[in-house]
Design an enzyme around this catalytic site. Structure first.
Site, PDB file in Angstrom:
ATOM      1  NE  ARG A 120      -3.988  -1.851   0.220  1.00  0.00           N
ATOM      2  CZ  ARG A 120      -5.012  -2.044   1.033  1.00  0.00           C
ATOM      3  NH1 ARG A 120      -5.258  -1.202   1.968  1.00  0.00           N
ATOM      4  NH2 ARG A 120      -5.766  -3.095   0.877  1.00  0.00           N
ATOM      5  NE  ARG A 168      -8.742   4.609   1.077  1.00  0.00           N
ATOM      6  CZ  ARG A 168      -9.437   3.666   1.675  1.00  0.00           C
ATOM      7  NH1 ARG A 168     -10.731   3.654   1.588  1.00  0.00           N
ATOM      8  NH2 ARG A 168      -8.824   2.743   2.375  1.00  0.00           N
ATOM      9  NE  ARG A 189     -10.361   4.378  -5.756  1.00  0.00           N
ATOM     10  CZ  ARG A 189     -11.663   4.246  -5.744  1.00  0.00           C
ATOM     11  NH1 ARG A 189     -12.370   4.548  -6.807  1.00  0.00           N
ATOM     12  NH2 ARG A 189     -12.281   3.818  -4.650  1.00  0.00           N
ATOM     13  CG  ASP A 234      -7.169  -5.544  -4.066  1.00  0.00           C
ATOM     14  OD1 ASP A 234      -6.992  -4.537  -3.352  1.00  0.00           O
ATOM     15  OD2 ASP A 234      -7.653  -6.615  -3.625  1.00  0.00           O
ATOM     16  CE1 TYR A 287     -11.516  -9.007   2.460  1.00  0.00           C
ATOM     17  CE2 TYR A 287      -9.439 -10.145   2.111  1.00  0.00           C
ATOM     18  CZ  TYR A 287     -10.141  -9.075   2.620  1.00  0.00           C
ATOM     19  OH  TYR A 287      -9.490  -8.079   3.291  1.00  0.00           O
TER      20      TYR A 287
HETATM   21  O1  CP3 Z   1       0.778   0.619  -3.863  1.00  0.00           O
HETATM   22  C1  CP3 Z   1      -0.189  -0.037  -3.488  1.00  0.00           C
HETATM   23  O2  CP3 Z   1      -1.106   0.444  -2.841  1.00  0.00           O
HETATM   24  C2  CP3 Z   1      -0.242  -1.478  -3.905  1.00  0.00           C
HETATM   25  C3  CP3 Z   1      -1.540  -1.932  -4.288  1.00  0.00           C
HETATM   26  C4  CP3 Z   1      -2.351  -2.781  -3.341  1.00  0.00           C
HETATM   27  C5  CP3 Z   1      -3.762  -2.622  -3.200  1.00  0.00           C
HETATM   28  N1  CP3 Z   1      -4.217  -3.660  -2.473  1.00  0.00           N
HETATM   29  C6  CP3 Z   1      -4.600  -1.557  -3.800  1.00  0.00           C
HETATM   30  C7  CP3 Z   1      -5.791  -1.138  -3.021  1.00  0.00           C
HETATM   31  C8  CP3 Z   1      -1.980  -3.891  -2.594  1.00  0.00           C
HETATM   32  C9  CP3 Z   1      -0.583  -4.453  -2.345  1.00  0.00           C
HETATM   33  C10 CP3 Z   1      -3.175  -4.444  -2.061  1.00  0.00           C
HETATM   34  C11 CP3 Z   1      -3.198  -5.698  -1.280  1.00  0.00           C
HETATM   35  C12 CP3 Z   1      -4.429  -6.070  -0.581  1.00  0.00           C
HETATM   36  N2  CP3 Z   1      -5.737  -5.910  -0.966  1.00  0.00           N
HETATM   37  C13 CP3 Z   1      -4.428  -6.772   0.640  1.00  0.00           C
HETATM   38  C14 CP3 Z   1      -3.197  -7.275   1.369  1.00  0.00           C
HETATM   39  C15 CP3 Z   1      -2.487  -6.170   2.039  1.00  0.00           C
HETATM   40  C16 CP3 Z   1      -3.083  -5.793   3.353  1.00  0.00           C
HETATM   41  O3  CP3 Z   1      -3.450  -4.630   3.494  1.00  0.00           O
HETATM   42  O4  CP3 Z   1      -3.151  -6.658   4.228  1.00  0.00           O
HETATM   43  C17 CP3 Z   1      -5.771  -6.970   1.018  1.00  0.00           C
HETATM   44  C18 CP3 Z   1      -6.264  -7.649   2.274  1.00  0.00           C
HETATM   45  C19 CP3 Z   1      -6.584  -6.437  -0.011  1.00  0.00           C
HETATM   46  C20 CP3 Z   1      -8.067  -6.444  -0.121  1.00  0.00           C
HETATM   47  C21 CP3 Z   1      -8.607  -5.068  -0.081  1.00  0.00           C
HETATM   48  N3  CP3 Z   1      -8.470  -4.133  -1.091  1.00  0.00           N
HETATM   49  C22 CP3 Z   1      -9.358  -4.465   0.947  1.00  0.00           C
HETATM   50  C23 CP3 Z   1      -9.712  -5.129   2.254  1.00  0.00           C
HETATM   51  C24 CP3 Z   1      -9.663  -3.157   0.521  1.00  0.00           C
HETATM   52  C25 CP3 Z   1     -10.509  -2.128   1.220  1.00  0.00           C
HETATM   53  C26 CP3 Z   1      -9.761  -1.632   2.402  1.00  0.00           C
HETATM   54  C27 CP3 Z   1      -9.924  -0.183   2.604  1.00  0.00           C
HETATM   55  O5  CP3 Z   1      -8.959   0.368   3.155  1.00  0.00           O
HETATM   56  O6  CP3 Z   1     -10.949   0.387   2.251  1.00  0.00           O
HETATM   57  C28 CP3 Z   1      -9.060  -2.952  -0.727  1.00  0.00           C
HETATM   58  C29 CP3 Z   1      -9.105  -1.709  -1.523  1.00  0.00           C
HETATM   59  C30 CP3 Z   1      -7.794  -1.202  -2.003  1.00  0.00           C
HETATM   60  N4  CP3 Z   1      -6.877  -1.922  -2.704  1.00  0.00           N
HETATM   61  C31 CP3 Z   1      -7.299   0.119  -1.835  1.00  0.00           C
HETATM   62  C32 CP3 Z   1      -6.046   0.167  -2.481  1.00  0.00           C
HETATM   63  C33 CP3 Z   1      -5.118   1.350  -2.635  1.00  0.00           C
HETATM   64  C34 CP3 Z   1      -8.065   1.235  -1.106  1.00  0.00           C
HETATM   65  C35 CP3 Z   1      -8.168   2.496  -1.875  1.00  0.00           C
HETATM   66  C36 CP3 Z   1      -9.316   2.720  -2.798  1.00  0.00           C
HETATM   67  O7  CP3 Z   1     -10.471   2.357  -2.525  1.00  0.00           O
HETATM   68  O8  CP3 Z   1      -9.038   3.350  -3.820  1.00  0.00           O
END
Ligand code: CP3
Length: 324
Positions: free
Chosen positions: A2, A6, A15, A51, A126
């Site tokens: 991450r 955001r 976004r 993701d 999930y």
């Molecule tokens: O540079 C980066 O951000 C890398 C990209 C990345 C994302 N997701 C983009 C994303 C990575 C490495 C992930 C991994 C991911 N996705 C994990 C494992 C890492 C961790 O945090 O444990 C998990 C569990 C997910 C599943 C996931 N995706 C969830 C639970 C959510 C919602 C969480 C939230 O904070 O709302 C996401 C959405 C998501 N994936 C975002 C991003 C940047 C949130 C931003 C958005 O909605 O634009």
């Protein structure tokens, strides 16, 4: 992990015009978001913008991201017949878009690129819970009531994820990270019975590839040794376990971690003192990758992230390699 997200104004601007899944599935946009934190922060490596949930759709588990709720699975997987309907797929075809983003990134990136995927337990949770969960009761219920169905689901996920990570390395990823973000919900006995064989199958599939593998979970202080057994050249230590304590449980492997992402909200002096604590615990041993102990939080001040990167560089750089 991450790096983007955001907390970055340039990410939020994109976004406003595109959904998260559109960003992930449009190689040019995924490239743009991957580069944002590299340019803004000066980090030593880039993580692909994608993701962990993307493989669910081609398996036959459609989902979407809903504002404020995170991922929502349309029809959660709850029974043997739900599992029997899923199908393995060829990631080079069904996940061609993120693989294309990797190829494009390698043409311009000046730092190494990290690819990634979700581990069987975290992906299955999930698929079964239907979204995020606190107690993983439905997931554990399926494991305990119908172990054969659980193992069928987990081994299908392992084969797809192993192949997908292999394809990411072929496309140019220089390291790959396996996210088992929620596996800390299990005790060691359940980990050994329900997770270890499947996660180990992924690392076995990757044995001999030309890229280091990183194995990450959160809340896994009690599982670090068994995660190391499952595999990974590098084991991630989340922020709850002191790095030196985690490292002694892991033994001979590289470690990644582990600043509490919430420390990025602290005043500068406290923040940098926390960074120094992590570096002190690493003690200059080879094989420490400085990182956050979990994903960066929304609202994190970008200038604090940059200050951490600069501070770590100042404290750890080999002077002749870093003329600035
Ligand atoms: O540079 C980066 O951000 C890398 C990209 C990345 C994302 N997701 C983009 C994303 C990575 C490495 C992930 C991994 C991911 N996705 C994990 C494992 C890492 C961790 O945090 O444990 C998990 C569990 C997910 C599943 C996931 N995706 C969830 C639970 C959510 C919602 C969480 C939230 O904070 O709302 C996401 C959405 C998501 N994936 C975002 C991003 C940047 C949130 C931003 C958005 O909605 O634009």
């Amino acid at each position: 992990m991450r790096q983007a997200g955001r907390y970055m104004p340039e990410y939020r601007a994109l976004r406003e015009r595109h959904s998260l899944l559109t960003l992930c599935r449009t190689p040019e946009l995924a490239v743009e978001v991957t580069l944002q934190p590299v340019n803004a922060l000066g980090v030593d490596a880039a993580i692909l913008f994608s993701d962990i949930l993307l493989p669910l759709d081609p398996l036959g588990i459609p989902f979407d991201f809903q504002a404020g709720e995170g991922p929502v699975i349309e029809r959660p997987i709850r029974s043997r017949s739900d599992i029997d309907r899923l199908r393995a797929f060829e990631p080079r075809e069904e996940l061609a878009k993120p693989l294309e983003a990797i190829r494009l990134l390698r043409r311009t990136l000046e730092v190494p690129l990290i690819g990634f995927a979700g581990a069987p337990f975290t992906l299955a949770s999930y698929a079964i819970e239907g979204g995020h969960s606190s107690h993983f009761a439905l997931t554990k219920r399926l494991m305990y009531e119908n172990p054969a169905a659980w193992h069928a689901l987990a081994s299908l996920l392992a084969s797809v994820v192993g192949e997908y990570l292999g394809a990411q390395i072929e496309a140019g990823a220089q390291a790959v990270q396996l996210f088992d973000s929620w596996v800390g919900a299990l005790d060691e006995a359940d980990y050994r019975e329900f997770v270890l064989p499947h996660t180990a199958a992924i690392f076995d599939r990757l044995r001999g590839v030309d890229a280091p593998t990183i194995h990450f979970g959160t809340g896994t202080g009690h599982l670090l040794a068994v995660q190391r057994e499952a595999g990974g050249d590098v084991i991630g230590v989340d922020w709850r376990t002191p790095l030196d304590v985690g490292w002694s449980r892991i033994g001979r492997a590289a470690v990644q971690g582990n600043l509490d992402p919430a420390a990025l909200f602290a005043p500068r002096e406290r923040l940098l003192a926390r960074v120094d604590d992590v570096l002190r615990q690493a003690g200059g041993r080879p094989g420490h990758i400085f990182n956050l102990g979990h994903g960066i939080l929304p609202g994190t001040p970008v200038e604090n992230v940059r200050a951490v990167v600069e501070h770590v560089h100042r404290r750890t750089a080999v002077p002749s390699m870093r003329p600035q």
